[in-house]
Design an enzyme around this catalytic site. Structure first.
Site, PDB file in Angstrom:
ATOM      1  N   CYS A 171      -0.546   4.232   1.994  1.00 45.20           N
ATOM      2  CA  CYS A 171      -0.441   4.039   3.442  1.00 45.20           C
ATOM      3  C   CYS A 171       1.000   4.249   3.929  1.00 45.20           C
ATOM      4  O   CYS A 171       1.239   4.854   4.962  1.00 45.20           O
ATOM      5  CB  CYS A 171      -0.843   2.620   3.825  1.00 45.20           C
ATOM      6  SG  CYS A 171      -2.358   2.076   3.062  1.00 45.20           S
ATOM      7  N   ASP A 172       1.962   3.722   3.185  1.00 52.34           N
ATOM      8  CA  ASP A 172       3.327   3.638   3.715  1.00 52.34           C
ATOM      9  C   ASP A 172       4.317   4.595   3.053  1.00 52.34           C
ATOM     10  O   ASP A 172       5.408   4.810   3.572  1.00 52.34           O
ATOM     11  CB  ASP A 172       3.856   2.201   3.538  1.00 52.34           C
ATOM     12  CG  ASP A 172       3.102   1.206   4.411  1.00 52.34           C
ATOM     13  OD1 ASP A 172       2.459   1.650   5.381  1.00 52.34           O
ATOM     14  OD2 ASP A 172       3.152  -0.001   4.116  1.00 52.34           O
TER      15      ASP A 172
ATOM     16  N   CYS B  97       0.828  -1.208   0.000  1.00 58.40           N
ATOM     17  CA  CYS B  97       0.000   0.000   0.000  1.00 58.40           C
ATOM     18  C   CYS B  97       0.865   1.262   0.000  1.00 58.40           C
ATOM     19  O   CYS B  97       1.368   1.680   1.044  1.00 58.40           O
ATOM     20  CB  CYS B  97      -0.930  -0.020   1.218  1.00 58.40           C
ATOM     21  SG  CYS B  97      -2.058   1.374   1.267  1.00 58.40           S
TER      22      CYS B  97
HETATM   23  C1  FAD Z   1       0.640  -3.225   4.152  1.00 57.11           C
HETATM   24  C2  FAD Z   1      -0.585  -2.368   4.366  1.00 57.11           C
HETATM   25  C3  FAD Z   1      -0.453  -1.199   5.078  1.00 57.11           C
HETATM   26  C4  FAD Z   1      -1.571  -0.389   5.281  1.00 57.11           C
HETATM   27  N1  FAD Z   1      -1.408   0.772   5.986  1.00 57.11           N
HETATM   28  C5  FAD Z   1      -2.466   1.590   6.144  1.00 57.11           C
HETATM   29  C6  FAD Z   1      -2.320   2.826   6.843  1.00 57.11           C
HETATM   30  O1  FAD Z   1      -1.233   3.172   7.310  1.00 57.11           O
HETATM   31  N2  FAD Z   1      -3.424   3.607   6.970  1.00 57.11           N
HETATM   32  C7  FAD Z   1      -4.641   3.257   6.440  1.00 57.11           C
HETATM   33  O2  FAD Z   1      -5.614   3.994   6.601  1.00 57.11           O
HETATM   34  N3  FAD Z   1      -4.802   2.099   5.770  1.00 57.11           N
HETATM   35  C8  FAD Z   1      -3.751   1.267   5.612  1.00 57.11           C
HETATM   36  N4  FAD Z   1      -3.898   0.108   4.909  1.00 57.11           N
HETATM   37  C9  FAD Z   1      -5.216  -0.207   4.342  1.00 57.11           C
HETATM   38  C10 FAD Z   1      -6.133  -0.721   5.466  1.00 57.11           C
HETATM   39  O3  FAD Z   1      -5.465  -1.743   6.171  1.00 57.11           O
HETATM   40  C11 FAD Z   1      -7.445  -1.222   4.904  1.00 57.11           C
HETATM   41  O4  FAD Z   1      -8.056  -0.211   4.120  1.00 57.11           O
HETATM   42  C12 FAD Z   1      -8.390  -1.614   6.026  1.00 57.11           C
HETATM   43  O5  FAD Z   1      -7.792  -2.552   6.877  1.00 57.11           O
HETATM   44  C13 FAD Z   1      -9.691  -2.205   5.474  1.00 57.11           C
HETATM   45  O6  FAD Z   1     -10.479  -2.585   6.558  1.00 57.11           O
HETATM   46  P1  FAD Z   1     -11.649  -3.633   6.424  1.00 57.11           P
HETATM   47  O7  FAD Z   1     -12.320  -3.637   7.743  1.00 57.11           O
HETATM   48  O8  FAD Z   1     -12.469  -3.322   5.247  1.00 57.11           O
HETATM   49  O9  FAD Z   1     -10.999  -5.051   6.111  1.00 57.11           O
HETATM   50  P2  FAD Z   1      -9.667  -5.809   6.555  1.00 57.11           P
HETATM   51  O10 FAD Z   1      -8.764  -4.973   7.342  1.00 57.11           O
HETATM   52  O11 FAD Z   1      -9.158  -6.449   5.326  1.00 57.11           O
HETATM   53  O12 FAD Z   1     -10.221  -6.948   7.529  1.00 57.11           O
HETATM   54  C14 FAD Z   1     -11.101  -7.924   7.146  1.00 57.11           C
HETATM   55  C15 FAD Z   1     -10.841  -9.160   7.976  1.00 57.11           C
HETATM   56  O13 FAD Z   1     -12.049  -9.909   8.095  1.00 57.11           O
HETATM   57  C16 FAD Z   1     -11.744 -11.250   8.367  1.00 57.11           C
HETATM   58  N5  FAD Z   1     -12.432 -12.157   7.422  1.00 57.11           N
HETATM   59  C17 FAD Z   1     -12.244 -12.276   6.080  1.00 57.11           C
HETATM   60  N6  FAD Z   1     -13.036 -13.242   5.580  1.00 57.11           N
HETATM   61  C18 FAD Z   1     -13.738 -13.749   6.624  1.00 57.11           C
HETATM   62  C19 FAD Z   1     -14.722 -14.772   6.751  1.00 57.11           C
HETATM   63  N7  FAD Z   1     -15.166 -15.488   5.700  1.00 57.11           N
HETATM   64  N8  FAD Z   1     -15.217 -15.040   7.987  1.00 57.11           N
HETATM   65  C20 FAD Z   1     -14.807 -14.321   9.061  1.00 57.11           C
HETATM   66  N9  FAD Z   1     -13.878 -13.334   8.999  1.00 57.11           N
HETATM   67  C21 FAD Z   1     -13.346 -13.059   7.801  1.00 57.11           C
HETATM   68  C22 FAD Z   1     -10.255 -11.425   8.222  1.00 57.11           C
HETATM   69  O14 FAD Z   1      -9.632 -11.393   9.470  1.00 57.11           O
HETATM   70  C23 FAD Z   1      -9.887 -10.207   7.386  1.00 57.11           C
HETATM   71  O15 FAD Z   1      -8.571  -9.938   7.435  1.00 57.11           O
HETATM   72  C24 FAD Z   1      -2.818  -0.754   4.727  1.00 57.11           C
HETATM   73  C25 FAD Z   1      -2.963  -1.964   4.024  1.00 57.11           C
HETATM   74  C26 FAD Z   1      -1.858  -2.752   3.838  1.00 57.11           C
HETATM   75  C27 FAD Z   1      -2.014  -4.056   3.080  1.00 57.11           C
END
Ligand code: FAD
Length: 348
Positions: free
Chosen positions: A171-172, A168
């Site tokens: 993000c980084d 990302c």
């Molecule tokens: C390397 C990296 C660095 C980042 N740094 C930043 C930053 O500094 N600042 C920022 O704002 N954003 C950052 N992001 C982006 C940010 O992490 C995402 O936008 C955010 O986490 C999305 O949140 P979410 O709740 O949609 O899903 P996610 O964080 O993807 O979480 C969803 C989670 O749901 C669970 N899940 C999935 N499928 C199932 C299932 N079938 N049953 C039960 N549970 C399940 C899993 O644990 C999954 O990981 C970064 C991303 C990456 C990859």
């Protein structure tokens, strides 16, 4: 017994939805995902993508640096005196997610550490089957399962994740370790060009590594990359290895040629993937309308409604554009409010 709301997913969107649903007395049940090797390898362990990173500098309310000094400078003395001492420096990803999770628990959220394996959204109450073999019923469901960044799958890439390898750029990219250093972005589509353009603000140079002789990006994006003096496109190149060491993390990359040329070794301090994301929607098995990239379709602008009334989507699983923790949290809040209103209207 049928739950009022089941939340699937444990990133910022899932926990925010849980906080709002719990405070609205919907007694949410969160499936946070299972702690399995399969999920570890896929990058979908509980707490989501942010748990895979270190510093989070852009989540509002957690300034990086010395938080004590920041509070001293930012608040009037009388207000400052009311606050408890705080010795930590900013926040990192796992800390932020643990705080969100605890906040949800504090309001009565219940948590199951299992994956949801399949769903039946054809009628209410909805049916969900979990990886422990149990079935659950719910009057409403919030899908908050996120999307994972795609990686090349090289062992050297895995070794230097968070130490120069990132999925990302937005993000980084602004972290001190990448400033005024040569960086690389892998990919040739719009998102790779966008990442390279973004990184060019901080980097001394950005290599855009593409395995073909023409970008897949739209014409306007390709022109933007070509016009940026800091971006050098390396055509017909694939990654053989990310180079580095224990102290410095990433120090270079070795590229192979897809056009019969010799290998190329270049010094870099950051290695960014721009080869797309995979939304975690396979378990839905046709239960909700998806885009051609398999993201959940939000059917009504400005709402978290999906193709099934009573099922809502939040976070990156429905958003292939912003993909940030704060936007995920924002739509998590919206999904909980949408679910609350749906239940008030349709009965639970
Ligand atoms: C390397 C990296 C660095 C980042 N740094 C930043 C930053 O500094 N600042 C920022 O704002 N954003 C950052 N992001 C982006 C940010 O992490 C995402 O936008 C955010 O986490 C999305 O949140 P979410 O709740 O949609 O899903 P996610 O964080 O993807 O979480 C969803 C989670 O749901 C669970 N899940 C999935 N499928 C199932 C299932 N079938 N049953 C039960 N549970 C399940 C899993 O644990 C999954 O990981 C970064 C991303 C990456 C990859």
């Amino acid at each position: 017994m049928s739950e009022k709301v089941i939340i699937i997913g444990s990133g910022p969107s899932g926990w925010t939805a849980a906080i709002y649903a719990a405070r609205a007395e919907l007694k949410p049940l969160v499936f946070e995902g299972a702690y399995t090797d399969e999920n570890r390898i896929a990058g979908t362990l509980p707490l989501g993508q942010l748990a895979l990173t270190t510093e989070v500098e852009n989540y509002p309310g957690f300034p990086a640096g010395n938080l004590e000094a920041y509070l001293d400078a930012a608040l009037p003395e009388a207000k400052r005196m009311e606050m408890p001492p705080h010795s930590r420096h900013g926040v990192n990803g796992p800390e932020l997610l643990e705080l969100m999770k605890q906040q949800a628990i504090n309001f009565g959220t219940r948590i199951v550490s299992e994956d949801i394996k399949c769903v039946d959204f054809r009628r209410r109450p909805f049916h969900l089957s979990a990886s422990d073999g149990n079935s659950y019923e719910a009057q409403s469901v919030i899908v908050a399962t996120g999307a994972r960044a795609n990686y090349l799958g090289l062992p050297s890439e895995e070794k230097f994740k968070n130490r120069g390898v990132s999925g990302c750029a937005v993000c980084d990219g602004a972290l001190p370790r990448f400033r005024n250093k040569p960086l690389a972005v892998i990919g040739g589509g719009d998102s790779a060009v966008e990442e390279a353009t973004y990184l060019s603000k901080f980097a001394s140079k950005v290599y855009l590594v593409h395995r073909r002789d023409k970008l897949r990006a739209s014409k306007i994006m390709a022109e933007r990359a070509a016009a940026n003096a800091k971006i050098e496109i390396l055509w017909n190149r694939g990654v053989d290895e990310v180079l580095g060491n224990e102290q410095q993390g990433v120090t270079g990359m070795r590229l192979k040629s897809t056009a019969g040329e010799a290998d190329l070794e270049l010094p870099i301090s950051g290695f960014f993937l721009g080869i797309g994301h995979t939304p975690n929607t396979a378990f839905l098995q046709g239960g909700l309308e998806l885009t051609d990239k398999k993201y959940i379709v939000w059917t009504t602008p400005g709402r978290t409604f999906t193709s099934v009334p009573g099922v809502f989507a939040a976070g990156d699983v429905a958003d292939d554009y912003y993909r940030q923790a704060v936007t995920a949290a924002g739509t998590g809040c919206m999904a909980a409010l949408d679910a609350e209103r749906f239940l008030a209207e349709h009965g639970d």
